[in-house]
Design an enzyme around this catalytic site. Sequence first.
Site, PDB file in Angstrom:
ATOM      1  N   TYR A 177       0.851  -1.187   0.000  1.00  0.00           N
ATOM      2  CA  TYR A 177       0.000   0.000   0.000  1.00  0.00           C
ATOM      3  C   TYR A 177       0.888   1.239   0.000  1.00  0.00           C
ATOM      4  O   TYR A 177       1.794   1.352   0.817  1.00  0.00           O
ATOM      5  CB  TYR A 177      -0.883   0.077   1.250  1.00  0.00           C
TER       6      TYR A 177
ATOM      7  N   PRO B   5     -15.098  -4.405   7.575  1.00  0.00           N
ATOM      8  CA  PRO B   5     -16.187  -4.720   8.502  1.00  0.00           C
ATOM      9  C   PRO B   5     -17.502  -4.022   8.152  1.00  0.00           C
ATOM     10  O   PRO B   5     -18.560  -4.407   8.665  1.00  0.00           O
ATOM     11  CB  PRO B   5     -15.650  -4.222   9.849  1.00  0.00           C
TER      12      PRO B   5
ATOM     13  N   ALA C 179     -18.376  -3.818   4.914  1.00  0.00           N
ATOM     14  CA  ALA C 179     -18.660  -4.368   3.580  1.00  0.00           C
ATOM     15  C   ALA C 179     -18.442  -3.320   2.496  1.00  0.00           C
ATOM     16  O   ALA C 179     -19.285  -3.128   1.617  1.00  0.00           O
ATOM     17  CB  ALA C 179     -20.079  -4.930   3.525  1.00  0.00           C
TER      18      ALA C 179
ATOM     19  N   GLY D  75     -18.609  -0.187   2.497  1.00  0.00           N
ATOM     20  CA  GLY D  75     -19.602   0.883   2.475  1.00  0.00           C
ATOM     21  C   GLY D  75     -21.036   0.418   2.370  1.00  0.00           C
ATOM     22  O   GLY D  75     -21.964   1.222   2.533  1.00  0.00           O
TER      23      GLY D  75
ATOM     24  N   LEU E 199     -22.648  -1.263   4.404  1.00  0.00           N
ATOM     25  CA  LEU E 199     -23.292  -1.244   5.725  1.00  0.00           C
ATOM     26  C   LEU E 199     -23.166   0.121   6.400  1.00  0.00           C
ATOM     27  O   LEU E 199     -23.172   0.221   7.612  1.00  0.00           O
ATOM     28  CB  LEU E 199     -22.657  -2.319   6.623  1.00  0.00           C
ATOM     29  N   THR E 200     -23.100   1.166   5.597  1.00  0.00           N
ATOM     30  CA  THR E 200     -22.966   2.505   6.182  1.00  0.00           C
ATOM     31  C   THR E 200     -24.265   3.296   6.169  1.00  0.00           C
ATOM     32  O   THR E 200     -24.434   4.236   6.938  1.00  0.00           O
ATOM     33  CB  THR E 200     -21.897   3.320   5.438  1.00  0.00           C
TER      34      THR E 200
END
Length: 280
Positions: free
Chosen positions: A50, A193, A195, A197, A199-200
Amino acid sequence: MRTLGRSGVQVLPLGIGTNKWRRADRSAVKETYRTVTGAGPCMIDTAEIYFSERVVGDCLRTDPRPAITATKFFPLPGRTSPRRVISGLDGSLARLGVKTVDLYYIHFPLPLLDITVFADGLVEAVKSGKARAVGVANFGADQMRRMADRLARSGIPLAANQVHYSLLKRKVETNGVLTACRELDVALVAYFPLASGRLTRASDQARTNALMTLLAEIATAHGASISQVALNWLLARDPHVIPIPGATKSQHAQANLGALNWRLTSEEFEAIDRASVRGS
């Protein structure tokens, strides 16, 4: 606080992923860094592949507050010796501008290669003082056990296994990884955690989904966000779990950290458990 296995390294129950920092506004990233380090020993996750490893290094150089750093060795054919592991770590230390990282991972297992080939390099990383703890990423349960056994011969515990885990990706519960983390006392560091975005927030389309509707209802009841509910569920799932949601803005990092300030009721936890799909 949660501990990285039996390594003795303690961290906040919630870390931060930085793989998107390379494209983000640099001043916004530095403010995000100040937010998470100001909250306590928040684990800051990066890797040698990265570009964000250099960005994290810039943050470390400009902010005197201590941070918990975690980075990863990228295994490739030809990079399968202890010397290569240490060389990779030396490169990461130089980019981060530190003498020691708190957690050093093998990024993933190589097919058809005995994963314990990397163990001696990880042992040397700890014994040389270049890493406080060592772990693996994307390893299966049997691979974890083999690596843990090899490290244990040198008196070094396997501290963590970083894997994909969210309410939409629960395979670790059925493939033996979470069970192995419990048995070996290894931290399960959950990347993606939220997913990526999904699950936002509950968009109009997502509201047709029973899980998202439930998360939205529980969020409203607690005066919280949907992402906080999703993170809260992972934190309540098992004390070995440490989610590392990504954030490139301070307000997003602060919102994620807000998941640490309250807890789901047992009834809410079970309702979410039923609405989600295991084995996915």
